[in-house]
Design an enzyme around this catalytic site. Sequence first.
Site, short mmCIF file in Angstrom:
data_model
loop_
_atom_site.label_atom_id
_atom_site.label_comp_id
_atom_site.label_asym_id
_atom_site.label_seq_id
_atom_site.Cartn_x
_atom_site.Cartn_y
_atom_site.Cartn_z
N HIS A 457 42.41 -20.43 44.18
CA HIS A 457 43.18 -20.10 42.97
C HIS A 457 42.53 -20.62 41.69
O HIS A 457 41.66 -21.47 41.71
CB HIS A 457 44.65 -20.53 43.10
CG HIS A 457 44.91 -22.00 43.12
ND1 HIS A 457 46.18 -22.50 43.11
CD2 HIS A 457 44.10 -23.05 43.12
CE1 HIS A 457 46.13 -23.82 43.12
NE2 HIS A 457 44.89 -24.17 43.12
N GLU A 458 42.97 -20.00 40.60
CA GLU A 458 42.37 -20.18 39.26
C GLU A 458 40.90 -19.78 39.24
O GLU A 458 40.08 -20.37 38.53
CB GLU A 458 42.54 -21.63 38.76
CG GLU A 458 43.94 -22.15 38.80
CD GLU A 458 44.95 -21.25 38.09
OE1 GLU A 458 44.55 -20.44 37.25
OE2 GLU A 458 46.14 -21.37 38.41
N GLY A 459 40.56 -18.75 40.01
CA GLY A 459 39.20 -18.25 40.05
C GLY A 459 38.48 -18.73 41.29
O GLY A 459 38.22 -19.92 41.45
#
Length: 610
Positions: A457-459
């Site tokens: 998550h978050e890239g």
Amino acid sequence: MSLRNTLSFLLYDWLQVEQLSQRARYADHSRETFEAVFDTCERIAVEKYAPFNRLVDTQEPHFDGEKVVLPQATYEARKAYAESGMLSAAQDYELGGMQLPFVVDSAANTFFAKASISIGSNMLTTGNANLLMAHGTALQKQVFAHNEFNGRFTGTMCLSEPQAGSSLSDVATRAEPDGPDYEADPLGPRYRLRGNKMWISSGDHELSENIVHLVLAKVPDANGKLVPGVKGISLFVVPKKMVDTQGQLTGERNDVVLAGLNHKLGWRGTTNTLLNFGEGKYPVRGAAGAIGYRVGNVGDGLRCMFHMMNEARIAIGMAATMLGFAGYEASLEYAKNRPQGRPLGAGGKDAAAPQVPIIAHADVRRMLLAQKAYTEGALALNLLAARLVDEQHTGDAPSAAEAQLLLEVLTPIAKSWPSEWCLEANSLAIQIHGGYGYTRDFPVEQYWRDNRLNMIHEGTHGIQANDLLGRKVRMQDGAGLKLLTQRMKATAEQAKQWPALADFAGQLTQAWDQVLHTTALAWQWNDANRSLANAVPYMQAFGHVVLAWIWLDVVCAVQTRSDAQLDAAAQGRMACAQFFFHYELPKIGAWLQVVQTGDTTFVDLIEEGF
């Protein structure tokens, strides 16, 4: 070493954080006020978070048909966190904040992340509010951001969609002007949103009066069609419950519906949702469509959202670090107290001798020191990133510009490196526990499950790698890379004054030269597909050299403050640096080799071959 002692060394001896008190914004602060904040956060974490980490893992959020139900411990933890003032700790006094340096704020939040990342420290709420403070109108700040800082509201970020995932250019949620007077709404240009959002952390719950969703959507053009690509994305603030211009609830639900809860490997205490916007279940003002107020200009959504995303990426790096730290502490305690086996002597093992704690065995010590090097190094990296945020906001113009540039380059590493290597630390913690580590009788298996999310998550890892090699090291004609080179050379020169560090200085310089050489070679084919095919190995090598630099800089601080007879903590840090340079830094050769040659083995393989 405890987390508190490690933070003290990194903040005061390495980063010289006390010097920030000389700046006008932080003039009321001192080491004593920083320590008082740490006392409060550590106490709340010990009392309200840590005892319930297993509870929130086993009692997952569930939907009872009307609302999401969470354990009472989650409510108590959030209440204590909000009442501590940490939601607004870095904000102005006028907002009820403490005007803490961001680096101190980040350090204070490590106690909560280590105690129970699954209960959380409300990083999305503060990130949501910070975005609105940067890009929202005066009334959006007052109604939404201020009430997030004071604890009344919580916040989310709604980017991904079931069909889009990380491919934000494929976002299909529509935002259409709500009537001819849509631009006259005091809360901002008013739109009706229709679409679906997936993987929304804290997307629905009863922990606060209201939930403030920041939603990416596309505004149709004059022909009613959505503009393809990311340039068509706009940003909207969409409250779960409607509010007036004073921030008070009107009693009307917005047309935002919980469509389902995701059941996860880890972070089980945090609700993760699929949300439907505008399905008509809760008509607002007699019509279907979720009401959203535009933030910024049409088509400016992704630029605005990156304010929150970059902040979240650093926070995720810190979350991964603290899970690694928690696993390290648990396995160290276990290794000191678990008797098993006997040490090897000149003639082999003496079966009649008493058993020894497993920390006496070489392989266990290897795994412990690896964990310590990974987690404490990652903590230093993320505190440095936070310190750069302070410099960006309060330094003089040249220092602020350099801090912003250096942070741009380091952000992919601050997120990805802890996510990979502190996960490895958690794996080693399980290994040290042996079969027990694979059971739920010990906490290390949960730490690993919780940490496995952070590479996603978050890239994802691949996204961070493409950002690093495809953009960050090339932007402004490589200005960020040149600045990082200067910082590394300065550390190497400083280290040469101590014989114990001189060899490390040479190794760092040589390793970084390899990275720079590879960076140039990576783009020799004028083929982005080939250049970026091995972006992840590039990022792994880049990150390892950055961590070698961090460790060398840290032990320069050790040498500066210590006499010839190093104490146990100093010896531990010196051993970490030695371990990293002897065992970890040599790995970069294999990673860089495939980048230099542009190897495309997996790209060229026909699909049926897999």
